[in-house]
Design a protein around this motif. Structure first.
Motif, short mmCIF file in Angstrom:
data_model
loop_
_atom_site.label_atom_id
_atom_site.label_comp_id
_atom_site.label_asym_id
_atom_site.label_seq_id
_atom_site.Cartn_x
_atom_site.Cartn_y
_atom_site.Cartn_z
N UNK A 95 22.85 24.85 -61.56
CA UNK A 95 21.97 25.59 -60.96
C UNK A 95 23.33 26.22 -59.88
N UNK A 96 22.41 28.24 -59.54
CA UNK A 96 24.41 28.77 -58.68
C UNK A 96 23.19 29.45 -57.80
N UNK A 97 23.95 30.05 -56.73
CA UNK A 97 23.02 30.36 -55.84
C UNK A 97 23.27 31.72 -55.59
N UNK A 98 24.11 32.53 -56.24
CA UNK A 98 23.82 33.96 -56.56
C UNK A 98 23.51 35.07 -58.09
N UNK A 99 22.78 36.11 -57.85
CA UNK A 99 22.60 36.78 -59.41
C UNK A 99 23.92 37.45 -59.53
N UNK A 100 24.78 37.00 -59.52
CA UNK A 100 25.77 37.59 -60.27
C UNK A 100 26.02 36.45 -61.77
N UNK A 101 26.28 34.86 -60.44
CA UNK A 101 26.32 33.89 -61.62
C UNK A 101 25.19 33.34 -62.83
N UNK A 102 24.42 34.38 -62.44
CA UNK A 102 22.99 34.49 -63.40
C UNK A 102 23.49 34.32 -65.25
#
Length: 293
Positions: A123-130
């Motif tokens: 799970x990530x918390x930043x859009x760019x980490x997707x």
């Protein structure tokens, strides 16, 4: 003479080892892409549905077919689904299980002990980490080119619509008084849309509960509701119809946003962020026109 022979032999060995060191390791045969992929939960459903060929998908979660929670319901139509039980997943005969942070640990552990390959998507918390996660999943399922194409397109799309200034404030309010502050995908999506997260400004990190009175004392410009389901009434959801929320002194009306775009960070999150940015722009322009003499 013997000394000269040993020196010559040493030179030959050094040269040989040097050649071996420079030689490329033998190439392994390309790994056969998995043909029976099973996604464990809603969040990983979105990656599998976005990246895999339909023929590769052996199963997704039941929630992946719920229009309220899943942004890719059209692609999920007709696919086998499960409720998350290990027995169900095993019966689907997967050659790859895609799991994530919200998957049942016992289920994943059991599948792993049975020798079923597991791909974990954090799970990530930043859009760019997707975007790196898109490429990773695509590589594992044998769809490298598709993953690169989708990740690059979404990255460009994010750059094109992102707002680099705080245009207003917003606060997401969910049934039971749950809110999301800093270090959450909700916070990052709001920032991309040009909204300052009032919940984060109150010092809240991640998910927490916020008393209604405190929200009324520090009202945002946009009150965002993403979990209103009239067809499924519950005591916690009744809070969203509380008269105090309707009378909050917000500058703009309550804004409804589909929870499916940011319940977890997945490829459709970028589309949701763009929708939110466009909605905020429209509301701001309407408000300015109404203020004109």
């Amino acid at each position: 003479m013997a000394k000269i022979f040993m020196i010559a032999l040493g030179s030959v060995l050094i040269s040989a080892f040097g050649t071996l060191a420079r030689a490329e390791p033998p190439k392994r045969p390309p790994q056969r892409p998995p043909q029976r992929i099973v996604s464990v939960n809603l969040c990983t459903d979105q990656f599998v549905l976005a990246l895999a060929d339909r023929e590769q998908i052996a199963g997704i979660s039941r929630a992946g077919k719920d229009t309220h929670y899943s942004a890719l319901v059209a692609r999920a139509e007709g696919l086998p689904d499960h409720r998350g039980a290990s027995e169900e997943i095993v019966m689907m005969a997967p050659d790859l299980v895609v799991a994530g942070a919200y998957a049942n640990r016992q289920t994943v552990h059991l599948l792993d002990r049975l020798g079923i390959p597991i791909l974990n998507v954090p799970s990530v918390n930043r859009v760019h980490e997707i975007f790196p996660e898109i490429r990773k999943v695509a590589d594992r399922i044998g769809r490298h080119d598709r993953g690169v194409k989708i990740a690059n397109a979404l990255e460009t799309r994010l750059q094109d619509f992102s707002v680099n200034e705080k245009r207003a404030t917003g606060a997401l309010y969910r049934p039971g008084g749950y809110v999301l502050g800093r270090d959450s995908i909700v916070d990052d999506v709001m920032r991309a849309a040009g909204l300052g997260n009032r919940v984060a400004e109150l010092g809240i990190r991640g998910e927490d509960r916020l008393p209604l009175e405190l929200l009324i004392m520090s009202p945002p410009d946009f009150l965002i509701i993403d979990s209103n389901r009239p067809e499924r009434p519950s005591r916690s959801r009744r809070m969203l119809q509380h008269p105090a929320l309707a009378k909050m002194p917000t500058t703009f009306k309550t804004l409804e946003f589909p929870v499916r775009y940011w319940l977890c960070a997945t490829p459709p999150t970028v589309e949701g962020a763009e929708q939110l940015a466009n909605t905020v722009t429209e509301r701001l322009m309407t408000a300015r026109k109404e203020q004109m003499p």
